[in-house]
Motif scaffolding. Structure first.
Motif, PDB file in Angstrom:
ATOM      1  N   PHE A 184       0.833  -1.196   0.000  1.00 24.20           N
ATOM      2  CA  PHE A 184       0.000   0.000   0.000  1.00 24.20           C
ATOM      3  C   PHE A 184       0.871   1.250   0.000  1.00 24.20           C
ATOM      4  CE2 PHE A 184      -1.818   3.453   2.501  1.00 24.20           C
ATOM      5  CZ  PHE A 184      -2.924   3.757   1.733  1.00 24.20           C
TER       6      PHE A 184
ATOM      7  N   LEU B 259      -4.031  -5.779  -4.660  1.00 28.50           N
ATOM      8  CA  LEU B 259      -5.011  -5.029  -3.857  1.00 28.50           C
ATOM      9  C   LEU B 259      -4.745  -3.534  -3.960  1.00 28.50           C
ATOM     10  CD1 LEU B 259      -7.296  -4.959  -1.824  1.00 28.50           C
ATOM     11  CD2 LEU B 259      -5.689  -5.517  -0.010  1.00 28.50           C
ATOM     12  N   THR B 260      -3.470  -3.147  -3.894  1.00 28.00           N
ATOM     13  CA  THR B 260      -3.136  -1.729  -3.988  1.00 28.00           C
ATOM     14  C   THR B 260      -3.511  -1.171  -5.363  1.00 28.00           C
ATOM     15  OG1 THR B 260      -1.334  -2.098  -2.445  1.00 28.00           O
ATOM     16  CG2 THR B 260      -1.284  -0.060  -3.699  1.00 28.00           C
ATOM     17  N   ASP B 261      -3.287  -1.972  -6.414  1.00 25.71           N
ATOM     18  CA  ASP B 261      -3.693  -1.531  -7.753  1.00 25.71           C
ATOM     19  C   ASP B 261      -5.184  -1.236  -7.799  1.00 25.71           C
ATOM     20  OD1 ASP B 261      -1.267  -1.701  -8.875  1.00 25.71           O
ATOM     21  OD2 ASP B 261      -1.617  -3.554  -9.991  1.00 25.71           O
TER      22      ASP B 261
ATOM     23  N   LYS C 269      -7.165  -0.243  -5.355  1.00 29.21           N
ATOM     24  CA  LYS C 269      -7.771   0.588  -4.315  1.00 29.21           C
ATOM     25  C   LYS C 269      -8.442   1.839  -4.855  1.00 29.21           C
ATOM     26  CE  LYS C 269      -3.467   2.841  -3.025  1.00 29.21           C
ATOM     27  NZ  LYS C 269      -3.452   4.300  -3.028  1.00 29.21           N
ATOM     28  N   GLU C 270      -8.001   2.300  -6.031  1.00 31.10           N
ATOM     29  CA  GLU C 270      -8.612   3.526  -6.544  1.00 31.10           C
ATOM     30  C   GLU C 270      -9.955   3.263  -7.213  1.00 31.10           C
ATOM     31  OE1 GLU C 270      -5.800   6.154  -8.711  1.00 31.10           O
ATOM     32  OE2 GLU C 270      -4.364   5.118  -7.434  1.00 31.10           O
ATOM     33  N   TYR C 271     -10.247   1.980  -7.446  1.00 37.74           N
ATOM     34  CA  TYR C 271     -11.508   1.674  -8.135  1.00 37.74           C
ATOM     35  C   TYR C 271     -12.362   0.780  -7.269  1.00 37.74           C
ATOM     36  CZ  TYR C 271      -7.821   2.783 -11.394  1.00 37.74           C
ATOM     37  OH  TYR C 271      -6.739   3.357 -11.988  1.00 37.74           O
ATOM     38  N   ILE C 272     -12.350   1.055  -5.968  1.00 36.80           N
ATOM     39  CA  ILE C 272     -12.881   0.089  -5.021  1.00 36.80           C
ATOM     40  C   ILE C 272     -14.352  -0.244  -5.262  1.00 36.80           C
ATOM     41  CG2 ILE C 272     -13.555   1.681  -3.168  1.00 36.80           C
ATOM     42  CD1 ILE C 272     -11.814  -0.396  -1.404  1.00 36.80           C
ATOM     43  N   GLU C 273     -15.140   0.706  -5.741  1.00 30.11           N
ATOM     44  CA  GLU C 273     -16.536   0.342  -5.971  1.00 30.11           C
ATOM     45  C   GLU C 273     -16.868   0.256  -7.452  1.00 30.11           C
ATOM     46  OE1 GLU C 273     -16.584   3.930  -7.317  1.00 30.11           O
ATOM     47  OE2 GLU C 273     -18.638   3.201  -7.166  1.00 30.11           O
ATOM     48  N   PHE C 274     -15.932   0.684  -8.308  1.00 29.96           N
ATOM     49  CA  PHE C 274     -16.180   0.565  -9.738  1.00 29.96           C
ATOM     50  C   PHE C 274     -15.658  -0.779 -10.254  1.00 29.96           C
ATOM     51  CE2 PHE C 274     -14.473   0.944 -14.030  1.00 29.96           C
ATOM     52  CZ  PHE C 274     -15.656   1.142 -14.720  1.00 29.96           C
TER      53      PHE C 274
ATOM     54  N   SER D 204     -10.119  -5.290  -6.079  1.00 29.76           N
ATOM     55  CA  SER D 204      -9.746  -5.239  -4.669  1.00 29.76           C
ATOM     56  C   SER D 204     -10.409  -6.352  -3.872  1.00 29.76           C
ATOM     57  CB  SER D 204     -10.099  -3.879  -4.070  1.00 29.76           C
ATOM     58  OG  SER D 204     -11.425  -3.538  -4.371  1.00 29.76           O
ATOM     59  N   LEU D 205     -11.581  -6.796  -4.313  1.00 29.08           N
ATOM     60  CA  LEU D 205     -12.302  -7.797  -3.520  1.00 29.08           C
ATOM     61  C   LEU D 205     -11.529  -9.115  -3.442  1.00 29.08           C
ATOM     62  CD1 LEU D 205     -14.957  -8.415  -1.992  1.00 29.08           C
ATOM     63  CD2 LEU D 205     -15.715  -9.532  -4.080  1.00 29.08           C
TER      64      LEU D 205
ATOM     65  N   GLY E 282      -8.248  -8.875  -1.533  1.00 34.47           N
ATOM     66  CA  GLY E 282      -8.584  -8.584  -0.139  1.00 34.47           C
ATOM     67  C   GLY E 282      -9.070  -9.847   0.559  1.00 34.47           C
TER      68      GLY E 282
END
Lengths: 339, 272, 546
Positions: free
Chosen positions: B211, B227-229, B231-236, B241-242, B245
């Motif tokens: 991170f 995961l870090t890649d 993180k900027e699109y966490i809900e898109f 990330s899921l 994670g």
């Protein structure tokens, strides 16, 4: 008690020497000449900061002399000024001849991190204690299972991932909490109560995230401690004497299960301070972790050394306080029986 | 061992780890795509029957990257803890066996290391030495041996007063024989428990370093940097990330269950 | 789990009860509103400035904020032509060695003191002073004489004609003599409490949190419309984007994925946030260490250039939001040589060139070799997603023609300190900013190779050296253009670096902010930010200053 305290203080001296050695070693870990690694392109500025570094750490002198001088600076808490172009004092404020006060970098960052850590500890105690006790009392039944499950998840989830999801859920999808920062834009114009409330609102997520793994660990610890104690002979005796279950559990068992917690708290301080790096960069909080991370990336050696030393000193103080509290709670230690 | 795995927690943890290990080992066989193969025409595709876990910002197959990332993440955890355990056993044995000033010195060293915020130390050292997978493993190992040292020492101190040890000592057994035949084998349980728990935290430390940009570096994949890649699109692009994670969560969970389960099962105090 | 939920919910309801009321979600942002004064505009920055004296601080955060506080003598207009800012006019002497600036009348600092040529002279002395720790001094040290015949005139003379001179005077922000005289510029408290002459002045600096600027009623260029500019320091890009979505910040620079993928799929975001596109101000390149084999051989460099598919990079890394580059200047501006084209993607030609240079796969391992040595090298780059992605794409293309390129990603300080300054690298993927003046002496001249200087790839071409020297002396714009077109042609042919692309700047600005020029002129979206305004009905509910 005073002898015990003196004894403890004396033991801190070799520890401080050890810490100074390690931080000294870290600085010399940078490959090649440490003055060569700094992050700017400018040949003139580089030469200048190299010269400064050589002077600051007496790099032209033999290693042992360098170390002695570093020890002296550490003892007087003189960490010099930052390599960044603002050249602010690393630790505490200075006043120049015109009366301008320049605040120290650690001086400004430390209270923020301490506040978050103290609140985390409060949260941990307030939540982990009851969880652990409930878990122990309902061993292997539904509440225990549920709590244990939560505890393991809390241990296992990557903090920054959870943080981002919570930020999205509480800040974007719903307008419950601020996303990042420490104060709202209009903070200066709020009343005192509103200001406190505003700060607390900003701190909910950071405190939760930095306390989470501690929360999980401590509740497991309390559970296991309680279970251990509940199997001890004196508890059986107390029960046999016909004392009520409440008196047994809260009067006898809990008190004894809690004693080791004091030490655990003392030991958890470095973890909390270290863990602040991620929480502070994700929540945009100007504390020690953010300061340290920036300093590492900029190769700002005076700041790195200052934070390592101050962080370790804080831990020592925390451990000392924990030991004193332990001694106060357990008379055997005071009298030196346990030593 | 059978008793250990009869504990449901330990068994569950063991099962999780076994499955993930097998997936990691078999990565080249199972992975449907080359984990580093770029396809600019299929950037950020959601999970589908071709790409089970979707694709990332370069059109790489996330499932394949996850499989290969598992190797890196597990290796970081296991090697780092291996280093830490080795140091811990050596120092702890010396400390607990010889006692005296060596013991005092080693214990003070432990205190010093415990009072420096470890993550700061790791961060500084890795930044100065440049983040490579080897440096990360070594540095995590070098900063997490203190617990094992204390454990081993404590076990030695209590074992030395037991009859069987005292007996072989009076029979003139050498130091080495005493340590390796009697003391160490009898202190194995707590060492194993603490190593297993240690792997869990090392996996998390690696993701934290990723991170901060100081983890295993691209193009090599680790769960932390996938995961870090994402993180900027966490809900898109939630799949980015899921999955990593969850993978970290489940793995760490597995190690923790195994560790705690083993502790429960093997600890004589809780055996009744 | 149920307990955590309960805990979260209790905590949240407790706190949410007192949350600020939100803006009506049905506000029509596309309606036309008359221009009014007032309102706050909030943006996010990843780093905090170390101070607000730009010549000392140096980092981009500092210059972004300081550019709202201080003026220069000259500035670039929306079409990137020079015009006066503090200066009303300027004249160049017939021998091209002296420039005389005439200042505008009756200008004042934000504290009410008059701004005169003495301040300009003072700033020049400051930036050339040996004790001033600034990397920007060298251009101004070429001035052999600076004088102020009267309070509105400032005159500088050079030893020989210096073509980039005017550009340098657009870059020097003028500081107030009355506040800085006798102070140590390196440590002065003024850096955190600056007084300038531009549209805004410092209102408050909350350490580590934000800087707020408030409108300067005495601004030399007239008053801006928006009352307050707040810059919040949010280091993590993911957190910044969450803040933008939650309506807590008004502007942010997007990455191509956010711009081309997220926004189009989110009508709730496009309804309130406007997306813009502006000419990028930097280009990304693959640079070779020319002092090392095999890069001293032009055929190898050209072969690699042919083997890299630039359009693929633009499509893959930038999702099409960028342009190919063939001169080191902003595409479409005067200095760009319109006749030049990037090396086309041509694997056959690359293989032929490599063969000509003696490379073939003798041992059958798929990697070309010569004299038993395989053709392999390491590409270094820093932690920049786009550069990493570019390196990965390049690696694959090179593998196809039998070159084994490894990638190593480093954090910036080690990158510069241990590899660039020491020359210990094979190749780098990096970026250069596209300056407005064509002079690139410091990047390409063979004399600029010392450790810490910019020609770290070791480029040495006597013809280019001569052109760079000529270009600095030539003030005639037509002749100067010719010189730099020729320079760009030589550079492209020599291929010491492979130009990869110039990405667009992708600012997202909340639609409550009006008066934005769209499409953005060459100078970028922010060129008229002083004319931007926020209509009353669209403002955030702000706690008033009273």
């Amino acid at each position: 008690m005073i002898r015990y305290l003196l004894n403890r203080l004396l033991w801190m001296v070799p520890l401080l020497v050890g810490i100074s050695l390690i931080s000294f070693f870290i600085m010399h870990l940078a490959p090649g000449d440490i003055t060569a690694t700094e992050a700017s392109f400018d040949p003139k500025a580089s030469e200048e900061s190299r010269q400064k570094l050589r002077e600051l750490y007496n790099l032209d002198k033999p290693v042992i002399v360098q170390y002695g001088l570093w020890l002296k600076r550490m003892a007087t808490l003189d960490f010099g000024t930052s390599f960044a172009s603002h050249q602010r004092p690393v630790f505490w404020q200075t006043t120049d001849e015109q009366g301008n006060v320049r605040k120290g970098m650690i001086q400004q960052a430390l209270p923020v991190t301490l506040l978050i850590n103290v609140l985390s500890l409060v949260l941990i105690i307030a939540v982990a204690l009851p969880l652990g006790v409930i878990s122990a009392l309902t061993r292997n039944r539904a509440p225990d299972r549920a709590i244990t499950f939560f505890v393991f998840i809390g241990f296992a989830i990557p903090g920054f991932w959870l943080a981002l999801m919570l930020m999205y859920w509480t800040g974007v999808a719903n307008n419950w909490l601020p996303i990042s920062g420490l104060h709202s834009i209009g903070y200066e114009n709020m009343g005192a109560i509103a200001q406190i409330f505003d700060t607390l609102k900003h701190l909910v997520l950071p405190v939760f995230i930095s306390g989470l793994s501690g929360l999980a660990g401590i509740s497991l610890f309390v559970r296991n401690g309680m279970l251990d104690v509940l199997h001890q002979d004196y508890i059986t005796t107390a029960r046999a004497k016909g004392l009520s279950e409440n008196t047994v559990v809260y009067g006898h068992a809990l008190r004894n299960a809690l004693l080791p917690l004091i030490t655990i708290f003392g030991l958890s301080i470095p973890g909390l301070i270290g863990g602040s790096v991620i929480a502070e960069s994700i929540f945009a909080i100007p504390g020690m972790g953010k300061l340290f991370y920036d300093a590492v990336l900029m190769r700002d050696f005076p700041v790195i050394m200052g934070i390592l030393t101050i962080g370790a000193a804080l831990t020592l103080i925390g451990n000392l306080l924990a030991d004193l509290a332990y001694a106060w709670a357990d008379p055997r230690v005071r009298r030196g029986v346990m030593q | 061992m059978r008793r250990a795995l009869s504990n449901p927690m330990a068994f569950g943890g063991f099962l999780i780890i076994a499955v993930i290990m097998m997936l990691a080992l078999a990565a080249p066989l199972i992975a449907p795509f080359d984990p580093e193969a770029i396809d600019v025409k299929s950037i950020l595709l959601p999970p589908s029957s071709t790409h089970w876990m979707g694709t990332d910002g370069l059109g790489r197959d996330v499932f394949s990257r996850m499989l290969f990332g598992a190797r890196v993440s597990l290796m970081v955890g296991i090697v780092a803890v291996g280093i830490a355990t080795l140091i811990g056993i050596v120092l702890g044995s010396i400390s607990g066996y010889y006692r005296g000033w060596v013991d005092v010195f080693i214990m003070r060293l432990v205190d010093v290391m415990l009072s420096i915020p470890t993550f700061f130390l790791i961060l500084a050292v890795i930044a100065f030495l440049t983040p490579s997978i080897w440096n990360i493993m070594i540095v995590i190992g070098l900063t997490s041996w203190m617990g094992v040292t204390r454990l081993v020492r404590a076990e030695f101190l209590s074992l030395r007063n037991r009859e069987f040890v005292m007996a072989s000592e009076t029979l003139g057994a050498r130091d080495g024989r005493l340590i390796f035949r009697h003391l160490l084998p009898n202190s194995l349980t707590p060492i194993i428990v603490s190593s297993v728990l240690g792997v869990a935290s090392a996996v998390l430390v690696e993701s934290g370093l990723s991170f901060l940009g100081l983890g295993v570096q691209a193009p090599q994949s680790s769960w932390g940097n996938i995961l870090t890649d994402g993180k900027e699109y966490i809900e898109f692009a939630w799949w980015l990330s899921l999955f990593p994670g969850l993978a970290i969560l489940i793995t760490v969970l597995g190690y923790n269950l195994l560790g705690e389960g083993l502790r429960d099962a093997l600890d004589p105090r809780s055996s009744n | 789990m149920s307990f955590t939920r309960l805990l979260c919910l209790t905590l949240l309801t407790l706190l949410a009860g007192c949350g600020e009321p939100q803006q009506d979600p049905n506000v029509d942002y596309d309606q036309v509103y008359p221009a009014v004064d007032g309102g706050n505009m909030i943006n996010a920055m990843t780093g905090e400035p170390s101070g607000l004296i730009p010549m000392i601080a140096g980092e981009s955060a500092a210059s972004a904020i300081a550019s709202n506080i201080f003026n220069s003598l000259l500035k670039y207009d929306k079409n990137l032509e020079l015009e006066g800012e503090l200066a009303e006019s300027w004249t160049i002497s017939p021998d091209h060695r002296t420039i005389t600036f005439k200042l505008k009348p009756d200008m004042k600092w934000a504290d009410g003191q008059p701004l005169t040529s003495a301040d300009v002279l003072f700033t020049w002395k400051l930036v050339t002073d040996e004790n001033t720790r600034t990397p920007y001094g060298s251009d101004y040290k070429l001035v052999i004489k600076a004088e102020t015949p009267d309070t509105r005139t400032f005159r500088v003379s050079y030893q020989e004609p210096y073509a980039p001179a005017l550009d340098t005077w657009a870059g020097l922000q003028i500081l107030p003599k009355h506040l800085l005289e006798g102070q140590d510029i390196n440590t002065t408290a003024f850096a955190r409490n600056p007084v300038g002459s531009h549209y805004y002045k410092l209102e408050q600096w909350r350490n580590g949190e934000r800087i707020s600027l408030i409108r300067n009623p005495l601004a030399t260029q007239g008053e801006a419309r928006i009352e307050r500019l707040v810059s919040r320091f949010i280091p993590d890009a993911a957190s910044q984007f969450l803040e933008l979505m939650a309506d807590n910040i008004d502007t942010m620079n997007l990455n191509p994925i956010q711009y081309a993928r997220i926004f189009p799929s989110r009508p709730d975001l496009t309804q309130k946030i406007g997306l813009y596109k502006e000419l990028g101000n930097s280009y990304t390149y693959l640079g070779f260490n020319l002092k090392r084999k095999p890069f001293d051989d032009i055929r190898i460099r050209q072969a690699i250039n042919y083997a890299i598919n630039k359009q693929e990079l633009i499509d893959g890394v930038l999702l099409g939001l960028g342009e190919p580059v063939s001169s080191p200047y902003k595409p479409g501006t005067r200095w760009t040589n319109p006749e030049l084209q990037p090396y086309p993607y041509d694997a056959q030609k690359a293989i032929a060139l490599l063969k000509e240079a003696g490379y073939a796969d003798h041992d059958g391992d798929g990697i070309l070799d010569k004299d038993g040595k395989p053709l392999t090298f390491e590409m270094l780059t820093n932690q920049n997603k786009q550069r990493e992605m570019s390196a990965v794409l390049i690696q694959r293309r090179l593998k196809e023609i039998g070159i084994d390129a490894r990638i190593r990603v480093l954090e910036w300080a080690s990158f510069i300190g241990r590899f660039i300054k020491t020359g210990e690298f094979d190749a780098v993927v990096l970026g250069w900013s596209l300056s407005l003046d064509p002079d690139q002496y410091s990047i390409w001249h063979s004399s600029q190779q010392a450790p810490g200087q910019f020609n770290f790839i070791g480029y040495n071409n006597p013809q280019v050296d001569r052109l760079l020297e000529q270009g600095r002396l030539e003030l005639d714009i037509e002749k100067r253009t010719k010189i730099y077109h020729e320079f760009a042609r030589l550079l492209l042919e020599d291929s010491p670096i492979v130009y990869l692309y110039a990405g667009y700047g992708l600012p997202a600005i909340h639609k409550r902010i009006k008066g934005i020029d769209d499409p953005a002129p060459p100078a970028g979206i922010g060129h008229n930010s002083h004319e931007w305004y926020i209509p009353q009905p669209l403002r955030r509910l702000e706690i008033s200053a009273q």
